[in-house]
Design a protein around this motif. Structure first.
Motif, PDB file in Angstrom:
ATOM      1  N   ILE A 124       0.841  -1.208   0.000  1.00  0.00           N
ATOM      2  CA  ILE A 124       0.000   0.000   0.000  1.00  0.00           C
ATOM      3  C   ILE A 124       0.873   1.253   0.000  1.00  0.00           C
ATOM      4  O   ILE A 124       0.678   2.166  -0.812  1.00  0.00           O
ATOM      5  CB  ILE A 124      -0.935   0.000   1.218  1.00  0.00           C
ATOM      6  CG1 ILE A 124      -2.012  -1.069   1.058  1.00  0.00           C
ATOM      7  CG2 ILE A 124      -1.584   1.378   1.400  1.00  0.00           C
ATOM      8  CD1 ILE A 124      -2.858  -1.268   2.298  1.00  0.00           C
ATOM      9  N   ILE A 125       1.836   1.318   0.909  1.00  0.00           N
ATOM     10  CA  ILE A 125       2.694   2.505   1.012  1.00  0.00           C
ATOM     11  C   ILE A 125       3.504   2.696  -0.262  1.00  0.00           C
ATOM     12  O   ILE A 125       3.612   3.816  -0.790  1.00  0.00           O
ATOM     13  CB  ILE A 125       3.611   2.389   2.236  1.00  0.00           C
ATOM     14  CG1 ILE A 125       2.793   2.400   3.526  1.00  0.00           C
ATOM     15  CG2 ILE A 125       4.625   3.532   2.248  1.00  0.00           C
ATOM     16  CD1 ILE A 125       3.611   2.145   4.777  1.00  0.00           C
ATOM     17  N   ALA A 126       4.075   1.608  -0.782  1.00  0.00           N
ATOM     18  CA  ALA A 126       4.920   1.708  -1.979  1.00  0.00           C
ATOM     19  C   ALA A 126       4.107   2.123  -3.198  1.00  0.00           C
ATOM     20  O   ALA A 126       4.549   2.969  -3.992  1.00  0.00           O
ATOM     21  CB  ALA A 126       5.596   0.369  -2.239  1.00  0.00           C
ATOM     22  N   SER A 127       2.903   1.567  -3.369  1.00  0.00           N
ATOM     23  CA  SER A 127       2.097   1.901  -4.547  1.00  0.00           C
ATOM     24  C   SER A 127       1.602   3.334  -4.498  1.00  0.00           C
ATOM     25  O   SER A 127       1.644   4.052  -5.512  1.00  0.00           O
ATOM     26  CB  SER A 127       0.913   0.940  -4.664  1.00  0.00           C
ATOM     27  OG  SER A 127       0.083   0.991  -3.513  1.00  0.00           O
ATOM     28  N   HIS A 128       1.165   3.796  -3.333  1.00  0.00           N
ATOM     29  CA  HIS A 128       0.708   5.182  -3.231  1.00  0.00           C
ATOM     30  C   HIS A 128       1.875   6.160  -3.369  1.00  0.00           C
ATOM     31  O   HIS A 128       1.706   7.243  -3.944  1.00  0.00           O
ATOM     32  CB  HIS A 128      -0.029   5.397  -1.910  1.00  0.00           C
ATOM     33  CG  HIS A 128      -1.435   4.905  -1.916  1.00  0.00           C
ATOM     34  ND1 HIS A 128      -2.502   5.710  -2.268  1.00  0.00           N
ATOM     35  CD2 HIS A 128      -1.964   3.688  -1.654  1.00  0.00           C
ATOM     36  CE1 HIS A 128      -3.632   5.010  -2.182  1.00  0.00           C
ATOM     37  NE2 HIS A 128      -3.328   3.786  -1.815  1.00  0.00           N
ATOM     38  N   SER A 129       3.043   5.802  -2.869  1.00  0.00           N
ATOM     39  CA  SER A 129       4.222   6.657  -3.035  1.00  0.00           C
ATOM     40  C   SER A 129       4.618   6.750  -4.498  1.00  0.00           C
ATOM     41  O   SER A 129       4.955   7.835  -5.001  1.00  0.00           O
ATOM     42  CB  SER A 129       5.394   6.101  -2.212  1.00  0.00           C
ATOM     43  OG  SER A 129       5.114   6.111  -0.836  1.00  0.00           O
ATOM     44  N   ALA A 130       4.554   5.618  -5.215  1.00  0.00           N
ATOM     45  CA  ALA A 130       4.897   5.611  -6.640  1.00  0.00           C
ATOM     46  C   ALA A 130       3.917   6.463  -7.432  1.00  0.00           C
ATOM     47  O   ALA A 130       4.314   7.216  -8.337  1.00  0.00           O
ATOM     48  CB  ALA A 130       4.893   4.177  -7.168  1.00  0.00           C
ATOM     49  N   LEU A 131       2.631   6.390  -7.091  1.00  0.00           N
ATOM     50  CA  LEU A 131       1.628   7.216  -7.770  1.00  0.00           C
ATOM     51  C   LEU A 131       1.838   8.695  -7.470  1.00  0.00           C
ATOM     52  O   LEU A 131       1.607   9.557  -8.333  1.00  0.00           O
ATOM     53  CB  LEU A 131       0.225   6.781  -7.351  1.00  0.00           C
ATOM     54  CG  LEU A 131      -0.249   5.443  -7.919  1.00  0.00           C
ATOM     55  CD1 LEU A 131      -1.523   4.986  -7.222  1.00  0.00           C
ATOM     56  CD2 LEU A 131      -0.491   5.551  -9.428  1.00  0.00           C
ATOM     57  N   GLU A 132       2.287   8.985  -6.263  1.00  0.00           N
ATOM     58  CA  GLU A 132       2.569  10.375  -5.893  1.00  0.00           C
ATOM     59  C   GLU A 132       3.736  10.919  -6.722  1.00  0.00           C
ATOM     60  O   GLU A 132       3.678  12.039  -7.244  1.00  0.00           O
ATOM     61  CB  GLU A 132       2.889  10.447  -4.402  1.00  0.00           C
ATOM     62  CG  GLU A 132       3.329  11.816  -3.904  1.00  0.00           C
ATOM     63  CD  GLU A 132       2.219  12.851  -3.961  1.00  0.00           C
ATOM     64  OE1 GLU A 132       2.526  14.039  -3.760  1.00  0.00           O
ATOM     65  OE2 GLU A 132       1.069  12.474  -4.206  1.00  0.00           O
ATOM     66  N   ILE A 133       4.804  10.135  -6.864  1.00  0.00           N
ATOM     67  CA  ILE A 133       5.949  10.557  -7.674  1.00  0.00           C
ATOM     68  C   ILE A 133       5.520  10.756  -9.123  1.00  0.00           C
ATOM     69  O   ILE A 133       5.868  11.758  -9.766  1.00  0.00           O
ATOM     70  CB  ILE A 133       7.075   9.513  -7.586  1.00  0.00           C
ATOM     71  CG1 ILE A 133       7.654   9.464  -6.171  1.00  0.00           C
ATOM     72  CG2 ILE A 133       8.181   9.842  -8.596  1.00  0.00           C
ATOM     73  CD1 ILE A 133       8.645   8.341  -5.959  1.00  0.00           C
ATOM     74  N   ALA A 134       4.748   9.801  -9.654  1.00  0.00           N
ATOM     75  CA  ALA A 134       4.295   9.891 -11.041  1.00  0.00           C
ATOM     76  C   ALA A 134       3.396  11.100 -11.258  1.00  0.00           C
ATOM     77  O   ALA A 134       3.482  11.771 -12.299  1.00  0.00           O
ATOM     78  CB  ALA A 134       3.552   8.611 -11.421  1.00  0.00           C
ATOM     79  N   GLY A 135       2.557  11.404 -10.283  1.00  0.00           N
ATOM     80  CA  GLY A 135       1.665  12.556 -10.399  1.00  0.00           C
ATOM     81  C   GLY A 135       2.423  13.864 -10.514  1.00  0.00           C
ATOM     82  O   GLY A 135       2.110  14.710 -11.363  1.00  0.00           O
ATOM     83  N   HIS A 136       3.411  14.038  -9.665  1.00  0.00           N
ATOM     84  CA  HIS A 136       4.223  15.265  -9.737  1.00  0.00           C
ATOM     85  C   HIS A 136       4.994  15.327 -11.061  1.00  0.00           C
ATOM     86  O   HIS A 136       5.164  16.410 -11.633  1.00  0.00           O
ATOM     87  CB  HIS A 136       5.199  15.313  -8.561  1.00  0.00           C
ATOM     88  CG  HIS A 136       4.573  15.729  -7.275  1.00  0.00           C
ATOM     89  ND1 HIS A 136       4.168  17.029  -7.021  1.00  0.00           N
ATOM     90  CD2 HIS A 136       4.260  15.015  -6.149  1.00  0.00           C
ATOM     91  CE1 HIS A 136       3.646  17.108  -5.803  1.00  0.00           C
ATOM     92  NE2 HIS A 136       3.697  15.901  -5.259  1.00  0.00           N
ATOM     93  N   ALA A 137       5.449  14.178 -11.537  1.00  0.00           N
ATOM     94  CA  ALA A 137       6.201  14.160 -12.800  1.00  0.00           C
ATOM     95  C   ALA A 137       5.317  14.591 -13.963  1.00  0.00           C
ATOM     96  O   ALA A 137       5.755  15.345 -14.851  1.00  0.00           O
ATOM     97  CB  ALA A 137       6.768  12.766 -13.046  1.00  0.00           C
ATOM     98  N   VAL A 138       4.069  14.145 -13.982  1.00  0.00           N
ATOM     99  CA  VAL A 138       3.160  14.461 -15.088  1.00  0.00           C
ATOM    100  C   VAL A 138       2.627  15.884 -14.988  1.00  0.00           C
ATOM    101  O   VAL A 138       2.616  16.634 -15.970  1.00  0.00           O
ATOM    102  CB  VAL A 138       1.985  13.461 -15.113  1.00  0.00           C
ATOM    103  CG1 VAL A 138       0.894  13.914 -16.087  1.00  0.00           C
ATOM    104  CG2 VAL A 138       2.477  12.070 -15.496  1.00  0.00           C
TER     105      VAL A 138
END
Length: 246
Positions: A192-206
């Motif tokens: 859960i923590i890893a997937s939400h963190s990855a989505l957070e990084i991807a969101g800022h990148a986009v």
């Protein structure tokens, strides 16, 4: 082969490969993230939304943790080779729904699918989840019916398959064991923590065209990783998390 046996055979096959389902959504998640934007253009609303999505996933984890902490050994496991049940669970969350672990799985995934803020991703996820897990639940119940007979049929007649009926609450027959819950569910917490963190990084990148992991998410990720490797080590190299009868 009749439909009954066909559904059961399909469910057995899907049961064995049920952990693959999240990976099938990778292309859709990539498409959703590519279309990601802050709600109404507000970074503040995005922060509120990401916390709400994380809460949905943690609610799913809480369901799994409660089940894991109260069930006896030989039930509600992570086995993939075939069905097994040393006893029939009918109390605790199993008094509200026949498949609380799958309800927990659904909420864990739903929180992640909601994060990119595109309406179609959680809709497709929900439809796919029903189509996928319906067969698995059918196969599991066919096994339990053969294993426990009238006792299973009596419980199944009054207990909903998926959506809980809170009016039917019956306290668990075993008390909650923290060690048992930690032994069974430490992986889910880290995912859960890893997937939400990855989505957070991807969101800022986009959206912002920069790769960044905010301090709060970095802390959660480090804490989650520390928890994962600590509990994994304790489970593998010690008996500290073992509880008699669990």
């Amino acid at each position: 082969m009749g439909l009954h046996r066909e559904f059961e055979a399909q469910g057995q096959w899907l049961f064995r490969w049920r952990s693959v389902l999240p990976f099938l959504f990778t292309p859709l998640i990539v498409l959703a993230v590519a279309d990601m934007h802050w709600p109404f253009g507000s970074a503040r609303l995005h922060t509120i939304w990401e916390y709400a999505c994380l809460t949905v996933s943690l609610l799913g984890l809480a369901i799994r943790v409660f089940v894991a902490g109260c069930v006896p050994a030989g039930t509600s496991g992570r086995n993939t080779k075939g069905q097994c049940a040393a006893s029939l669970n009918t109390t605790g969350l199993y008094s509200l729904t026949r498949h609380p672990l799958y309800l927990g799985n659904y909420l864990i995934g739903l929180g992640a699918m909601m994060t990119p803020s595109v309406w179609w991703l959680p809709v497709i996820y929900s439809i796919s989840f029903v189509a996928y897990y319906e067969r698995i639940m059918f196969a599991e119940e066919a096994f339990l019916r053969k294993q426990f007979g009238v006792r299973f049929s009596t419980w199944a007649e009054v207990t909903p398959a998926f959506l809980p009926n809170f009016a039917r609450w019956n306290a668990p027959s075993l008390g909650f064991s923290v060690r048992s819950a930690m032994r069974r569910e430490y992986t889910a917490l880290f995912v859960i923590i890893a997937s939400h963190s990855a989505l957070e990084i991807a969101g800022h990148a986009v959206v912002e065209h920069r790769y960044v992991l905010e301090a709060k998410w970095a802390f959660l990720l480090l804490a989650g990783a520390a928890c994962y490797f600590t509990l994994r080590g304790l489970k593998k190299y010690s008996r500290l998390l073992n509880v008699s009868g669990r």
